[in-house]
Design a protein around this motif. Structure first.
Motif, PDB file in Angstrom:
ATOM      1  N   LYS A 246       0.689  -1.039   0.097  1.00  0.00           N
ATOM      2  CA  LYS A 246      -0.352  -0.103   0.272  1.00  0.00           C
ATOM      3  C   LYS A 246       0.823   1.360  -0.242  1.00  0.00           C
ATOM      4  O   LYS A 246       1.515   1.098   0.672  1.00  0.00           O
ATOM      5  N   LYS A 247       0.585   2.225  -1.013  1.00  0.00           N
ATOM      6  CA  LYS A 247       1.683   3.236  -0.846  1.00  0.00           C
ATOM      7  C   LYS A 247       0.288   4.592  -1.508  1.00  0.00           C
ATOM      8  O   LYS A 247      -0.227   4.627  -1.643  1.00  0.00           O
ATOM      9  N   THR A 248       0.736   5.650  -0.678  1.00  0.00           N
ATOM     10  CA  THR A 248       0.377   6.865  -0.030  1.00  0.00           C
ATOM     11  C   THR A 248       1.135   8.118  -0.742  1.00  0.00           C
ATOM     12  O   THR A 248       2.273   8.290  -0.284  1.00  0.00           O
ATOM     13  N   ALA A 249       0.521   9.049  -1.932  1.00  0.00           N
ATOM     14  CA  ALA A 249       1.410  10.077  -2.468  1.00  0.00           C
ATOM     15  C   ALA A 249       0.051  11.549  -1.625  1.00  0.00           C
ATOM     16  O   ALA A 249      -1.128  11.109  -1.557  1.00  0.00           O
ATOM     17  N   ILE A 250       1.029  12.702  -1.388  1.00  0.00           N
ATOM     18  CA  ILE A 250       0.053  13.884  -1.786  1.00  0.00           C
ATOM     19  C   ILE A 250       0.401  14.434  -2.661  1.00  0.00           C
ATOM     20  O   ILE A 250       2.803  14.373  -3.082  1.00  0.00           O
ATOM     21  N   ALA A 251      -0.154  15.414  -3.013  1.00  0.00           N
ATOM     22  CA  ALA A 251       0.240  16.222  -4.311  1.00  0.00           C
ATOM     23  C   ALA A 251       0.332  17.354  -4.670  1.00  0.00           C
ATOM     24  O   ALA A 251      -1.271  16.939  -4.253  1.00  0.00           O
TER      25      ALA A 251
ATOM     26  N   SER B  46      -7.468  18.010 -11.072  1.00  0.00           N
ATOM     27  CA  SER B  46      -7.064  17.147 -11.861  1.00  0.00           C
ATOM     28  C   SER B  46      -4.933  17.037 -12.172  1.00  0.00           C
ATOM     29  O   SER B  46      -4.506  15.255 -12.267  1.00  0.00           O
ATOM     30  N   ALA B  47      -5.010  17.994 -11.967  1.00  0.00           N
ATOM     31  CA  ALA B  47      -3.345  17.984 -11.503  1.00  0.00           C
ATOM     32  C   ALA B  47      -3.321  17.570 -10.233  1.00  0.00           C
ATOM     33  O   ALA B  47      -1.913  16.992 -10.799  1.00  0.00           O
ATOM     34  N   SER B  48      -3.429  17.725  -9.389  1.00  0.00           N
ATOM     35  CA  SER B  48      -2.870  17.226  -8.106  1.00  0.00           C
ATOM     36  C   SER B  48      -3.725  15.791  -7.520  1.00  0.00           C
ATOM     37  O   SER B  48      -2.661  15.025  -7.987  1.00  0.00           O
ATOM     38  N   GLY B  49      -4.695  15.706  -8.039  1.00  0.00           N
ATOM     39  CA  GLY B  49      -5.214  13.997  -8.365  1.00  0.00           C
ATOM     40  C   GLY B  49      -4.656  12.861  -9.292  1.00  0.00           C
ATOM     41  O   GLY B  49      -3.380  11.905  -8.780  1.00  0.00           O
ATOM     42  N   PHE B  50      -3.821  13.470 -10.435  1.00  0.00           N
ATOM     43  CA  PHE B  50      -2.906  12.650 -11.734  1.00  0.00           C
ATOM     44  C   PHE B  50      -1.748  12.386 -10.589  1.00  0.00           C
ATOM     45  O   PHE B  50      -0.994  11.696 -10.868  1.00  0.00           O
ATOM     46  N   ALA B  51      -0.975  13.281 -10.207  1.00  0.00           N
ATOM     47  CA  ALA B  51      -0.331  13.842  -9.992  1.00  0.00           C
ATOM     48  C   ALA B  51       0.067  12.629  -8.593  1.00  0.00           C
ATOM     49  O   ALA B  51       1.312  11.746  -8.665  1.00  0.00           O
ATOM     50  N   ALA B  52      -0.705  12.455  -7.225  1.00  0.00           N
ATOM     51  CA  ALA B  52      -0.854  12.257  -6.224  1.00  0.00           C
ATOM     52  C   ALA B  52      -1.045  10.277  -6.891  1.00  0.00           C
ATOM     53  O   ALA B  52      -0.075   9.601  -6.632  1.00  0.00           O
ATOM     54  N   LEU B  53      -1.972  10.018  -7.611  1.00  0.00           N
ATOM     55  CA  LEU B  53      -2.238   8.628  -8.578  1.00  0.00           C
ATOM     56  C   LEU B  53      -1.036   8.217  -9.291  1.00  0.00           C
ATOM     57  O   LEU B  53      -0.414   6.710  -8.734  1.00  0.00           O
ATOM     58  N   THR B  54      -0.395   9.135  -9.683  1.00  0.00           N
ATOM     59  CA  THR B  54       0.994   8.620 -10.440  1.00  0.00           C
ATOM     60  C   THR B  54       1.422   7.793  -9.575  1.00  0.00           C
ATOM     61  O   THR B  54       2.554   6.030  -9.570  1.00  0.00           O
TER      62      THR B  54
ATOM     63  N   GLY C 249      -2.040  11.667 -17.216  1.00  0.00           N
ATOM     64  CA  GLY C 249      -3.719  11.281 -16.647  1.00  0.00           C
ATOM     65  C   GLY C 249      -4.046  13.046 -17.505  1.00  0.00           C
ATOM     66  O   GLY C 249      -5.397  12.335 -18.077  1.00  0.00           O
ATOM     67  N   SER C 250      -3.089  14.476 -16.668  1.00  0.00           N
ATOM     68  CA  SER C 250      -4.088  15.470 -17.228  1.00  0.00           C
ATOM     69  C   SER C 250      -2.755  16.246 -17.383  1.00  0.00           C
ATOM     70  O   SER C 250      -1.691  16.147 -16.509  1.00  0.00           O
ATOM     71  N   GLY C 251      -2.905  16.866 -18.314  1.00  0.00           N
ATOM     72  CA  GLY C 251      -1.311  17.042 -18.842  1.00  0.00           C
ATOM     73  C   GLY C 251      -1.442  18.440 -17.628  1.00  0.00           C
ATOM     74  O   GLY C 251      -0.197  18.203 -17.494  1.00  0.00           O
ATOM     75  N   SER C 252      -1.841  19.160 -17.026  1.00  0.00           N
ATOM     76  CA  SER C 252      -1.181  19.884 -15.850  1.00  0.00           C
ATOM     77  C   SER C 252      -0.463  19.074 -14.727  1.00  0.00           C
ATOM     78  O   SER C 252       0.256  19.774 -14.010  1.00  0.00           O
ATOM     79  N   ALA C 253      -1.055  18.128 -14.714  1.00  0.00           N
ATOM     80  CA  ALA C 253      -0.799  17.281 -13.383  1.00  0.00           C
ATOM     81  C   ALA C 253       1.348  16.682 -13.795  1.00  0.00           C
ATOM     82  O   ALA C 253       2.021  17.073 -12.758  1.00  0.00           O
ATOM     83  N   CYS C 254       1.499  16.608 -14.684  1.00  0.00           N
ATOM     84  CA  CYS C 254       3.134  17.314 -14.823  1.00  0.00           C
ATOM     85  C   CYS C 254       3.903  17.964 -14.378  1.00  0.00           C
ATOM     86  O   CYS C 254       5.268  17.892 -14.177  1.00  0.00           O
ATOM     87  N   ARG C 255       3.614  19.505 -13.918  1.00  0.00           N
ATOM     88  CA  ARG C 255       3.613  20.044 -13.462  1.00  0.00           C
ATOM     89  C   ARG C 255       3.969  20.268 -12.094  1.00  0.00           C
ATOM     90  O   ARG C 255       4.209  20.695 -10.971  1.00  0.00           O
ATOM     91  N   SER C 256       2.672  19.124 -11.523  1.00  0.00           N
ATOM     92  CA  SER C 256       2.593  18.919  -9.463  1.00  0.00           C
ATOM     93  C   SER C 256       3.819  18.354  -9.114  1.00  0.00           C
ATOM     94  O   SER C 256       4.106  17.896  -7.891  1.00  0.00           O
TER      95      SER C 256
END
Ligand code: PMV
Length: 325
Positions: A2-7, A104-112, A135-142
Motif C-alpha cells: 500500500k502506498k500513499t502520495a500527496i500532490a 485533476s493536476a494534483s489528483g493525477f500527480a498523486a495517483l501517479t 492522466g491530465s496535462g497540467s499534472a506533469c507540473r505538480s
C-alpha cells in the motif's frame, strides 16, 4: 504493497491551452507554473490480485466516469510494471474539485506516484512527470517542486516538467478567492479540443515562445510589477480565446468579474496584486508574501467571497506514511 502520495495543485502563469496530440496530451506550447502549498490531493493505492475491478473512491464517492479515467491511468502503470492486478484507490482533496482549482493536476500527480510505488517501481522525477501528463496535462507540473516549466516538445519522452526555481526562490503567494462551489459546465478536456479550430490560437502560438523567455527573465530579476502585469495579460489572452471558441467558453460568474475589478482598485490604492484565472470562476490573486495579510483584510470585506485559500510555493509530489485505508 500500500502506498500513499500527496500532490499539490499548481497555478500556471503562462498557460497550457490546446494539444498537439490528443492521446499523448502533448501541449501546443510550453507553460510556466508554481506548485501550491495548500491545495492538496492525498491518494492511497494498493494492487490486489483478488479484485475483479479497480475500486475507486474520490472524496468519499464512487463515480463511474471518474473511476474510468483513474482505471485508464492505472492501466498505463500496470503496463510499465508488467502486472495485471486491479487496485483499491482512495483519494481525498482538501479543496473543492471540478470548480477550476485544478484538482485533476494534483489528483493525477498523486495517483501517479502512489500507483507507481504500489506497483513496486522506483522511477525518476522525469519519468513520473511523463506518466502524470498522460492522466491530465497540467499534472506533469505538480511532480517537481516550486516554480516549474513544462517544456515544449513533439515527443512523448521529451514532454515533462522540471523545477526552474526551488520553493524558497521567491516569496510570492497565490491567494485563491473562492466565489462559488458551482461545478464547471464544460470540462477542461472539452475546452482544449475547441482551441485548435480557433483562429486566434495562431497569433497566440506565434508569440508564446517570446512570452516564455520574457517571464523567465522577469522571474530571474524578481521584478514583481512586470511579472504581475504579464501574468494578468496572459490570463486575459487565454480567456479571450476561450470566449471566441465554438462553443464559447465563459467560465466567469458575476462575482469573478467583481474580484477582477476589485484587484484593479487595490492596485490603484497602492497594493501590488494581480489576478489569473483557469477554467473556473474562482480567482487566483498573485501577490508578494509581505502583502498577503493586507490583501486578506481587504478581501474579507467582500461579502460575496465564500472562501480564501492562501498558497505559497509548494513542495512537489511526495510519499506519505499515513494511508487513507
Ligand atoms: O491539465 P488540464 O487538462 O486540466 O488543463 C489545464 C488548463 C488550464 O488550467 C486552463 C491552464 C493551465 O496551464 O493550467
Amino acid at each position: 504493497m500500500k502506498k500513499t502520495a500527496i500532490a499539490p495543485s499548481n497555478i500556471a502563469f503562462i498557460k497550457y491551452w490546446g494539444k498537439k496530440d490528443e492521446v499523448l496530451r502533448l501541449p501546443e506550447n510550453a507553460s510556466i507554473a508554481m506548485c501550491l502549498s495548500n491545495l492538496l490531493t492525498t491518494t492511497t493505492v494498493e494492487f490486489d490480485e483478488s479484485l475483479k475491478e479497480d475500486e475507486v473512491t474520490i472524496d468519499g464517492e464512487k463515480d463511474a466516469k471518474k473511476s474510468k479515467r483513474v482505471s485508464g491511468h492505472l492501466d498505463l502503470i500496470r503496463e510499465i510494471a508488467k502486472i495485471k492486478a486491479r487496485a483499491t484507490v482512495v483519494s481525498k482533496n482538501n479543496f473543492p474539485s471540478g470548480t477550476g482549482l485544478s484538482s485533476s493536476a494534483s489528483g493525477f500527480a498523486a495517483l501517479t506516484l502512489a500507483g507507481v510505488s504500489a506497483a513496486g517501481l522506483d522511477l525518476s522525477e522525469k519519468e513520473l512527470s511523463i506518466i502524470a501528463r498522460k492522466g491530465s496535462g497540467s499534472a506533469c507540473r505538480s511532480i517537481p517542486s516550486g516554480f516549474v516549466e513544462w517544456q515544449d516538445a513533439d515527443r512523448d519522452d521529451m514532454s515533462f516538467a522540471y523545477s526552474i526555481y526551488p520553493q524558497d526562490f521567491w516569496d510570492i503567494a497565490d491567494v485563491v478567492v473562492v466565489v462559488s462551489n458551482e461545478k464547471k459546465y464544460i470540462s477542461t478536456t472539452e475546452g482544449h479540443k475547441s482551441a485548435n479550430a480557433n483562429p486566434f490560437m495562431k497569433v497566440r502560438l506565434e508569440r508564446i515562445g517570446e512570452k516564455i523567455k520574457r517571464i523567465k527573465k522577469i522571474m530571474d530579476e524578481k521584478n514583481f510589477k512586470e511579472f504581475g502585469e504579464l501574468v494578468e495579460a496572459e490570463a486575459l489572452e487565454l480567456h479571450s480565446i476561450m470566449l471566441t471558441s465554438d462553443p464559447p467558453l465563459l467560465y466567469w460568474l458575476p462575482n469573478t468579474v467583481l474580484i477582477m475589478n476589485f484587484v484593479r482598485k487595490l492596485r490603484e490604492s497602492g497594493l501590488p496584486v494581480y489576478f489569473t484565472i483557469n477554467t473556473g470562476q474562482d480567482v487566483h490573486l498573485i501577490i508578494e508574501g509581505k502583502n498577503v495579510k493586507k490583501l486578506i483584510s481587504e478581501i474579507e470585506k467582500i461579502e460575496q467571497v465564500k472562501n480564501i485559500i492562501v498558497n505559497h510555493p509548494g513542495q512537489g509530489t511526495h510519499l506519505s506514511l499515513s494511508h487513507l485505508f
